[in-house]
Motif scaffolding. Sequence first.
Motif, mmCIF file in Angstrom:
data_model
loop_
_atom_site.group_PDB
_atom_site.id
_atom_site.type_symbol
_atom_site.label_atom_id
_atom_site.label_comp_id
_atom_site.label_asym_id
_atom_site.label_seq_id
_atom_site.Cartn_x
_atom_site.Cartn_y
_atom_site.Cartn_z
ATOM 1 N N ARG A 137 1.103 10.194 -3.768
ATOM 2 C CA ARG A 137 1.158 11.465 -3.084
ATOM 3 C C ARG A 137 0.718 12.726 -3.898
ATOM 4 O O ARG A 137 0.990 12.689 -4.894
ATOM 5 C CB ARG A 137 2.662 11.640 -2.251
ATOM 6 C CG ARG A 137 3.042 10.487 -1.601
ATOM 7 C CD ARG A 137 4.285 10.665 -1.266
ATOM 8 N NE ARG A 137 5.080 10.823 -2.389
ATOM 9 C CZ ARG A 137 6.673 11.465 -2.439
ATOM 10 N NH1 ARG A 137 7.113 11.912 -1.258
ATOM 11 N NH2 ARG A 137 7.123 11.346 -3.600
ATOM 12 N N HIS A 142 1.116 4.241 -3.001
ATOM 13 C CA HIS A 142 0.517 5.455 -2.549
ATOM 14 C C HIS A 142 0.731 6.574 -3.279
ATOM 15 O O HIS A 142 1.814 6.913 -3.714
ATOM 16 C CB HIS A 142 0.823 5.837 -1.175
ATOM 17 C CG HIS A 142 0.358 6.988 -0.612
ATOM 18 N ND1 HIS A 142 -1.087 7.155 -0.290
ATOM 19 C CD2 HIS A 142 0.724 8.024 -0.228
ATOM 20 C CE1 HIS A 142 -1.054 8.326 0.118
ATOM 21 N NE2 HIS A 142 -0.234 8.792 0.313
ATOM 22 N N LYS A 169 0.880 -0.987 0.049
ATOM 23 C CA LYS A 169 -0.010 0.082 0.004
ATOM 24 C C LYS A 169 0.966 1.187 0.052
ATOM 25 O O LYS A 169 0.508 2.286 -0.774
ATOM 26 C CB LYS A 169 -1.055 -0.140 1.202
ATOM 27 C CG LYS A 169 -1.865 1.161 1.334
ATOM 28 C CD LYS A 169 -2.804 1.117 2.326
ATOM 29 C CE LYS A 169 -3.839 2.268 2.509
ATOM 30 N NZ LYS A 169 -4.525 2.057 3.577
ATOM 31 N N ARG A 170 1.875 1.173 0.739
ATOM 32 C CA ARG A 170 2.805 2.221 0.764
ATOM 33 C C ARG A 170 3.598 2.628 -0.564
ATOM 34 O O ARG A 170 3.752 3.565 -1.166
ATOM 35 C CB ARG A 170 3.849 2.142 2.017
ATOM 36 C CG ARG A 170 3.511 2.716 3.126
ATOM 37 C CD ARG A 170 4.786 2.883 4.161
ATOM 38 N NE ARG A 170 5.632 1.817 4.208
ATOM 39 C CZ ARG A 170 5.465 0.927 5.220
ATOM 40 N NH1 ARG A 170 4.453 0.948 6.224
ATOM 41 N NH2 ARG A 170 6.241 -0.178 5.047
#
Length: 191
Positions: free
Chosen positions: A16, A14, A10-11
Amino acid sequence: MLTRTLSCAKRLFHQRIIAFATDGSPSSRKAFDFIKNFRLCNSSDILKVITCPPLLATTTDIDALPPIDFGDREEVTNMVVALQNARIKLIKEEYTPLIAAIGCEYEFLIGDPLEGPRVEVPKLASECNAELLVVGSRGLKTVKRLMLGSVADASVHRAHCHVLVVKGFDEDEGEFSETEDILAADPYMPT
């Protein structure tokens, strides 16, 4: 183990949202170069380019206006709007290829010139849910900063995200500083 793997995935994916404020000045260009050189934005991120050039900020802007009767409010308003649109067009033309070279998604957000950049930059960064706002600093001396205001200072105090101020022009020496001095402001720290 599976939960930890999903958390890492998930990171990794992600997306941004990074906001970058520019008025087309050399200081804001240096802030963009900082984003590029330190890889603050990559192909999976969205860069929100916030611009809100102040109304007739320089004598060059005023000299660019043809002779007009300042009694005709509509004519003055139309000239100022045309000048603002021309400045915004130049900023878009300058930054579009630079951002495309990074390979990230991007969007230009235009602030209300009547509100001014001190209000609009932190407001637009908050409205687009940016995780980071990057602004350049002109290095004004204390008196000028108090008289003119500082977009970087206003952003540090008003934005609802992290703010990265990239030092640009050193007014005392009349040139850009050689070092990359940074003031990173955390909005969650007590002031």
